[in-house]
Design a protein around this motif. Structure first.
Motif, PDB file in Angstrom:
ATOM      1  N   ALA A 104      -2.286  12.731   7.994  1.00 17.23           N
ATOM      2  CA  ALA A 104      -1.318  11.676   7.694  1.00 17.23           C
ATOM      3  C   ALA A 104      -0.918  11.658   6.221  1.00 17.23           C
ATOM      4  CB  ALA A 104      -1.885  10.317   8.110  1.00 17.23           C
ATOM      5  N   HIS A 105      -1.873  11.498   5.324  1.00 12.01           N
ATOM      6  CA  HIS A 105      -1.558  11.431   3.897  1.00 12.01           C
ATOM      7  C   HIS A 105      -0.943  12.746   3.405  1.00 12.01           C
ATOM      8  CE1 HIS A 105      -2.915   7.541   2.430  1.00 12.01           C
ATOM      9  NE2 HIS A 105      -3.923   7.598   3.269  1.00 12.01           N
ATOM     10  N   THR A 106      -1.422  13.847   3.936  1.00  5.91           N
ATOM     11  CA  THR A 106      -0.892  15.152   3.541  1.00  5.91           C
ATOM     12  C   THR A 106       0.589  15.271   3.883  1.00  5.91           C
ATOM     13  OG1 THR A 106      -3.035  16.233   3.794  1.00  5.91           O
ATOM     14  CG2 THR A 106      -1.098  17.637   3.915  1.00  5.91           C
ATOM     15  N   ILE A 107       0.969  14.805   5.067  1.00 12.78           N
ATOM     16  CA  ILE A 107       2.371  14.865   5.476  1.00 12.78           C
ATOM     17  C   ILE A 107       3.221  13.964   4.589  1.00 12.78           C
ATOM     18  CG2 ILE A 107       3.991  14.327   7.339  1.00 12.78           C
ATOM     19  CD1 ILE A 107       1.792  15.153   9.318  1.00 12.78           C
ATOM     20  N   LEU A 110      -3.653  17.323  -3.017  1.00 12.11           N
ATOM     21  CA  LEU A 110      -3.814  16.069  -3.750  1.00 12.11           C
ATOM     22  C   LEU A 110      -3.936  14.893  -2.779  1.00 12.11           C
ATOM     23  CD1 LEU A 110      -1.928  15.077  -6.958  1.00 12.11           C
ATOM     24  CD2 LEU A 110      -2.145  13.412  -5.114  1.00 12.11           C
ATOM     25  N   ALA A 111      -3.079  14.873  -1.764  1.00  9.61           N
ATOM     26  CA  ALA A 111      -3.124  13.798  -0.776  1.00  9.61           C
ATOM     27  C   ALA A 111      -4.417  13.825   0.026  1.00  9.61           C
ATOM     28  CB  ALA A 111      -1.924  13.906   0.161  1.00  9.61           C
ATOM     29  N   GLU A 112      -4.926  15.021   0.292  1.00 10.70           N
ATOM     30  CA  GLU A 112      -6.181  15.112   1.037  1.00 10.70           C
ATOM     31  C   GLU A 112      -7.350  14.603   0.201  1.00 10.70           C
ATOM     32  OE1 GLU A 112      -8.950  15.465   3.878  1.00 10.70           O
ATOM     33  OE2 GLU A 112      -6.778  15.317   4.029  1.00 10.70           O
ATOM     34  N   ALA A 125       0.813  -1.222   0.000  1.00 16.56           N
ATOM     35  CA  ALA A 125       0.000   0.000   0.000  1.00 16.56           C
ATOM     36  C   ALA A 125       0.847   1.274   0.000  1.00 16.56           C
ATOM     37  CB  ALA A 125      -0.967  -0.011   1.183  1.00 16.56           C
ATOM     38  N   PRO A 126       1.851   1.388   0.880  1.00 15.93           N
ATOM     39  CA  PRO A 126       2.656   2.621   0.837  1.00 15.93           C
ATOM     40  C   PRO A 126       3.320   2.841  -0.521  1.00 15.93           C
ATOM     41  CG  PRO A 126       3.063   1.428   2.868  1.00 15.93           C
ATOM     42  CD  PRO A 126       2.244   0.529   2.004  1.00 15.93           C
ATOM     43  N   PHE A 127       3.836   1.761  -1.121  1.00 14.50           N
ATOM     44  CA  PHE A 127       4.505   1.883  -2.422  1.00 14.50           C
ATOM     45  C   PHE A 127       3.522   2.297  -3.512  1.00 14.50           C
ATOM     46  CE2 PHE A 127       5.722   0.092  -6.507  1.00 14.50           C
ATOM     47  CZ  PHE A 127       7.012   0.566  -6.652  1.00 14.50           C
ATOM     48  N   VAL A 128       2.397   1.606  -3.595  1.00  7.44           N
ATOM     49  CA  VAL A 128       1.420   1.883  -4.647  1.00  7.44           C
ATOM     50  C   VAL A 128       0.799   3.260  -4.467  1.00  7.44           C
ATOM     51  CG1 VAL A 128      -0.812   1.192  -5.627  1.00  7.44           C
ATOM     52  CG2 VAL A 128       0.908  -0.545  -5.082  1.00  7.44           C
ATOM     53  N   GLU A 129       0.357   3.571  -3.265  1.00  2.53           N
ATOM     54  CA  GLU A 129      -0.360   4.827  -3.030  1.00  2.53           C
ATOM     55  C   GLU A 129       0.539   6.041  -3.185  1.00  2.53           C
ATOM     56  OE1 GLU A 129      -2.283   4.419   0.755  1.00  2.53           O
ATOM     57  OE2 GLU A 129      -3.413   2.632   0.126  1.00  2.53           O
ATOM     58  N   GLU A 130       1.735   5.988  -2.620  1.00  4.44           N
ATOM     59  CA  GLU A 130       2.635   7.141  -2.759  1.00  4.44           C
ATOM     60  C   GLU A 130       3.154   7.297  -4.185  1.00  4.44           C
ATOM     61  OE1 GLU A 130       2.858   9.436  -0.593  1.00  4.44           O
ATOM     62  OE2 GLU A 130       1.673   8.268   0.821  1.00  4.44           O
ATOM     63  N   THR A 131       3.236   6.190  -4.915  1.00  9.01           N
ATOM     64  CA  THR A 131       3.631   6.283  -6.321  1.00  9.01           C
ATOM     65  C   THR A 131       2.563   7.002  -7.133  1.00  9.01           C
ATOM     66  OG1 THR A 131       4.967   4.261  -6.204  1.00  9.01           O
ATOM     67  CG2 THR A 131       4.229   4.969  -8.390  1.00  9.01           C
ATOM     68  N   LEU A 132       1.308   6.647  -6.923  1.00  7.97           N
ATOM     69  CA  LEU A 132       0.225   7.265  -7.695  1.00  7.97           C
ATOM     70  C   LEU A 132      -0.021   8.711  -7.270  1.00  7.97           C
ATOM     71  CD1 LEU A 132      -2.071   4.145  -7.832  1.00  7.97           C
ATOM     72  CD2 LEU A 132      -1.104   5.320  -9.806  1.00  7.97           C
ATOM     73  N   LYS A 133       0.056   8.978  -5.982  1.00  8.48           N
ATOM     74  CA  LYS A 133      -0.052  10.374  -5.537  1.00  8.48           C
ATOM     75  C   LYS A 133       1.143  11.182  -6.028  1.00  8.48           C
ATOM     76  CE  LYS A 133      -0.643   9.277  -1.180  1.00  8.48           C
ATOM     77  NZ  LYS A 133      -0.690   9.525   0.285  1.00  8.48           N
ATOM     78  N   GLY A 134       2.331  10.600  -5.872  1.00 10.24           N
ATOM     79  CA  GLY A 134       3.540  11.295  -6.298  1.00 10.24           C
ATOM     80  C   GLY A 134       3.578  11.550  -7.788  1.00 10.24           C
ATOM     81  N   LEU A 135       3.025  10.616  -8.579  1.00 10.63           N
ATOM     82  CA  LEU A 135       2.972  10.813 -10.032  1.00 10.63           C
ATOM     83  C   LEU A 135       2.123  12.029 -10.368  1.00 10.63           C
ATOM     84  CD1 LEU A 135       3.588   9.843 -12.903  1.00 10.63           C
ATOM     85  CD2 LEU A 135       1.554   8.373 -12.754  1.00 10.63           C
TER      86      LEU A 135
END
Length: 413
Positions: free
Chosen positions: A235-238, A201-203, A165-175
Motif C-alpha cells: 500500500a505505502h509503496t504504491i 523509502l515508503a516500505e 494522515a494522508p497529507f502529513v505522511e505523503e508530504t514527509l515521504k515525498g520530501l
C-alpha cells in the motif's frame, strides 16, 4: 543465442575495436583512444573526481543516515516503553514478513542498473526513522487541534485518517524522495529508479508503522497482520511511488524548454499519492467497505501498478540495448557483448563463466557499468548532454577499461 553456441561467446572482449565503418561519429559518444587498440594492460586510467563517484557515500548522505538511524532507534525504544518490550518484539518480528515481500519485488526491479547500497539504505531509513517519527507527531498534533476546534461536530479519528494522515505522511515521504532524487538528478536515467527509491523509502515507513500497529493491539494481532502484512503489504509503496516516478520523469524526460518541470510534476505525483492514500484509509473504516473497496479498487490498482512496473522494466531493458548501439559502432563494445548486458539468460551465463575464474564481481561490474553508460546516452538524447553528465560518462568509460583489465587478467591460483 542457440544452445549450440559456446559459453566462450559470453566472455568480455579483451580488446577495444576501432570504428572501420567510417560513419559520421555520434557527437555524444567519445572515440576510443588509439592506445586502447593495444593490450588492455596499457589502457590509460582516469582518476575519478567526486562528481563521478556515484557509488561513494557523500557527506550529506552520511549525516542524514545518522539522523534517520537515531530517530528510528528512539522510536523503537518509545514503542517498547508504551506497549511493553514483549509486544514490541512481536511487532518487530511480524513486520519482517511484509518487509521481505516488498523488498524482494523492489530489488528485482532494481536489477538492470542497481542503485548504490548506501542510497537504498538512506531511502529506507528516511522512511523508517524521519518520516515515521515526524508523522506521528504531526498526526497527533493536528488531530488534537481538530478535536479542540470542532468538538463533537467532527469525529477526530475519521478526520485524521482520511485527511490529516494522508497529507502529513505523503508530504514527509515525498520530501525524502524529492531531496534524494534532486541530489542525484545528474545520475537518474529511468522512471524505474524513481519507483524503486520511492518504494523502498515508503516500505521503511510501512515497516515502522507495522511495528506500532502490531505492538499496540496484541489481542487482535492475527487480524491486523492479515490485513496489513498479507492483503496490503504494497500500500505505502504504491502511494509514494507515484511521487517518485513523477519526479524522475520530469528530470530525465523533459527538454530544456521544460527545465523546471519538476516544480509542477512533483506536486502532481504527491497529490495523486495523497488522494490514493486517503481513499485507502476511507475504505478501512468498515469491514464491508474494506471488502468491496479492496476487491473493486485496491487490488486492481495493485495489479495495474505491478503491470506498469513490468512494462517500465522492459522499456528500461530496451533503452539499454538502444543506448549501447552507438558505443558498439564507436568501438567501445563488441557486438557479442550486448546480450551479456541486455539478455537475462546470457547475463546469467556470463556471470556463471566468470564465477569459474573467480571474477563474478568484475563481471557484474562490467554489466552494470555498460547499462549505466547506455542509459546515460538515452537520457542525454532527451535533455541534452550536460558537462556534469559528460564527465560522469567519461568516468564510467574509465571504469569500463579497469573492469576489462580485471576480466582479462589470468586467474590467480
Amino acid at each position: 543465442m542457440g544452445s549450440t553456441e559456446s559459453i566462450a561467446d559470453y566472455r568480455v572482449s579483451e580488446h577495444y575495436r576501432v570504428n572501420t565503418l567510417r560513419e559520421q561519429p555520434d557527437p555524444m559518444v567519445p572515440s576510443p583512444h588509439l592506445t586502447q587498440m593495444a593490450n588492455l594492460n596499457q589502457l590509460p586510467t582516469v582518476k575519478l573526481n567526486d562528481s563521478v563517484r556515484s557509488r561513494s557515500l557523500p557527506r550529506w548522505a552520511l549525516i542524514v543516515l545518522i539522523l534517520a538511524a537515531a530517530l528510528l532507534v528512539a522510536l523503537l525504544v518509545l514503542i517498547a516503553v508504551l506497549y511493553y518490550p514483549r509486544n514490541a518484539v512481536i511487532g518487530f518480528l511480524a513486520s519482517l514478513l511484509p518487509l521481505a515481500i516488498v523488498m524482494s519485488v523492489l530489488l528485482v526491479m532494481n536489477r538492470w542498473v542497481p542503485q548504490p547500497l548506501w542510497l537504498l539504505l538512506l531511502a529506507f531509513l528516511w522512511g523508517a526513522g524521519i518520516a515515521t517519527s515526524v508523522s506521528l507527531a504531526g498526526n497527533t498534533g493536528f488531530t488534537l487541534l481538530v478535536a479542540k476546534s470542532f468538538g463533537t461536530l467532527v469525529n477526530p479519528e475519521i478526520f485524521s485518517a482520511t485527511l490529516i494522515a494522508p497529507f502529513v505522511e505523503e508530504t514527509l515521504k515525498g520530501l525524502g524522495v524529492l531531496l534524494i532524487l534532486i541530489a542525484r538528478r545528474s545520475r537518474l536515467n529511468s522512471p524505474l529508479e524513481g519507483i524503486v527509491i520511492a518504494g523502498i523509502l515508503a516500505e521503511g515507513f510501512a515497516f515502522t508503522e507495522n511495528i506500532i500497529y502490531f505492538a499496540r493491539s496484541p489481542e487482535s494481532l492475527l487480524g491486523t497482520f492479515f490485513a496489513r502484512a498479507l492483503l496490503s503489504p504494497f500500500a505505502h509503496t504504491i502511494f509514494t511511488s507515484l511521487t517518485g516516478v513523477a519526479i524522475v520523469l520530469a528530470i530525465t524526460r523533459m527538454n530544456d524548454k521544460h527545465r523546471f518541470a519538476v516544480l509542477w510534476a512533483a506536486p502532481i505525483g504527491w497529490g495523486s499519492a495523497v488522494c490514493l492514500h486517503a481513499l485507502w484509509n476511507t475504505m478501512s473504516f468498515s469491514t464491508l467497505g474494506f471488502v468491496f473497496g479492496y476487491a473493486l479498487i485496491a487490488f486492481p490498482i495493485f495489479l495495474f501498478w505491478l503491470v506498469m512496473n513490468l512494462v517500465v522494466s522492459a522499456q528500461q531493458r530496451n533503452w539499454i540495448a538502444s543506448g549501447l548501439r552507438p558505443y558498439v559502432k564507436a568501438g567501445w563494445f563488441a557486438e557479442s557483448e550486448v546480450p551479456m548486458v541486455t539478455d537475462p539468460r546470457v547475463r546469467r551465463q556470463a556471470r556463471s563463466l566468470a564465477r569459474r575464474d573467480g571474477k563474478t564481481k568484475a563481471m557484474r561490474a562490467f554489466q552494470n557499468i555498460a547499462a549505466e553508460i547506455s542509459l546515460n546516452y538515452v537520457t542525454a538524447r532527451y535533455i541534452g548532454l550536460s558537462e556534469d553528465r559528460s564527465n560522469y560518462i567519461q568516468g564510467l568509460l574509465s571504469q569500463l577499461g579497469e573492469t576489462r583489465n580485471k576480466l582479462a587478467a589470468p586467474r590467480r591460483l
